[in-house]
Design an enzyme around this catalytic site. Structure first.
Site, PDB file in Angstrom:
ATOM      1  N   PRO A 126       2.616  47.552 -47.875  1.00 20.38           N
ATOM      2  CA  PRO A 126       3.331  48.645 -47.214  1.00 20.38           C
ATOM      3  C   PRO A 126       4.577  48.227 -46.434  1.00 20.38           C
ATOM      4  CG  PRO A 126       1.488  47.960 -45.858  1.00 20.38           C
ATOM      5  CD  PRO A 126       1.468  47.084 -47.090  1.00 20.38           C
ATOM      6  N   GLU A 127       5.037  46.986 -46.620  1.00 23.77           N
ATOM      7  CA  GLU A 127       6.130  46.485 -45.790  1.00 23.77           C
ATOM      8  C   GLU A 127       7.366  47.377 -45.800  1.00 23.77           C
ATOM      9  OE1 GLU A 127       3.777  42.722 -46.822  1.00 23.77           O
ATOM     10  OE2 GLU A 127       4.184  44.686 -47.694  1.00 23.77           O
ATOM     11  N   VAL A 128       7.671  47.978 -46.968  1.00 16.73           N
ATOM     12  CA  VAL A 128       8.872  48.804 -47.076  1.00 16.73           C
ATOM     13  C   VAL A 128       8.845  49.967 -46.085  1.00 16.73           C
ATOM     14  CG1 VAL A 128       7.944  50.316 -48.881  1.00 16.73           C
ATOM     15  CG2 VAL A 128      10.411  49.915 -48.747  1.00 16.73           C
TER      16      VAL A 128
END
Length: 256
Positions: free
Chosen positions: A133-135
């Protein structure tokens, strides 16, 4: 409380992330402890298989944002050092001489999904989910991308990284991201049976198989077969192979 537990029994080195109150989020201390456990298991001849799991409900929620705050205070060099430490763990898993198995229950997110992805095999509970989920918070799962590329198609990889949404265990299995999914109620028992069976195999054959798999990555077909010729000859000369050949010949002689 120790951030990580390590034990060795019947050839299985068990590494358990132990920050259940933080969903086993990766802070610098836990990353260092994991790196040390991997180093210890890689140099212990009694280890045949390594099992990485998480205490509590989740495998690992990824990087602890408090740790990122510390790196931020140190500027670009602090972030570089933090990234290098996590990269060191991912590479240590890939370079480990023994098979490394991830037992994923609950959520494996961000760096936690990266650790699972770096493992040679992933076993997951049916209710588990993996995600990158970094984005969603403005940065890129760049190291994980290098690993993910070898597990799923390019378009699937982009969707996983660009969308940032977790993928359920069954779907993850369908796209080739994980190996096996077990019912939640049977997960611990099934994982135990799986790694016990794996540990019963020839340690030298498992090690050489893993080495060959990653050594031939990116080679042309001709070069990969040449590397296979050398590995074939090396494996025949091991004590495990000599014993296996002798047992096979004895079995054939007994039947004839």
């Amino acid at each position: 409380m120790d951030l990580l537990s390590y034990s060795l029994d019947a050839g299985i080195a068990r590494i358990t992330l132990n920050r259940p109150e933080k969903r086993n989020a990766l802070n610098p201390e836990l990353i260092a402890a994991l790196s040390e456990a991997l180093a210890i298991s890689s140099h212990d001849a009694k280890v045949r298989v390594v099992l990485i799991a998480g205490a509590g409900k989740d495998f690992c929620a990824g990087l602890d944002l408090v740790g990122l705050d510390v790196a931020d205070e140190a500027g670009a060099l602090g972030h570089l050092a933090s990234a290098q430490n996590l990269a060191g763990v991912l590479l240590a898993i890939r370079r480990h001489p023994r098979p490394v198995v991830a037992a994923v229950q609950g959520r494996a997110l961000g760096g936690g999904a990266g650790i699972a992805t770096a493992c040679d095999l992933i076993l997951a509970a049916e209710s588990a989910a993996l995600g990158y989920p970094e984005v969603k918070i403005g940065f890129v799962p760049a190291m994980v991308a290098a690993l993910l590329r070898h597990s799923v198609s390019e378009k699937r990889m982009f969707e996983l990284l660009a969308g940032g949404e977790p993928v359920a265990a069954r779907e993850a299995q369908a796209i080739g991201l994980i190996n096996h999914v077990f019912a939640d109620a049977e997960f611990d028992a099934q994982v135990e049976a799986y790694v016990t069976n794996l540990a019963s195999k020839s340690a030298s054959a498992l090690s050489l198989t893993k080495q060959l798999l990653y050594h031939t990555e990116g080679m042309t077909l001709e070069k990969a077969i040449e590397a296979g010729v050398i590995m074939n000859a090396v494996s025949r000369s091991t004590e495990d192979a000599k014993l296996g050949f002798a047992e096979f010949r004895a079995g054939v002689k007994k039947k004839s």
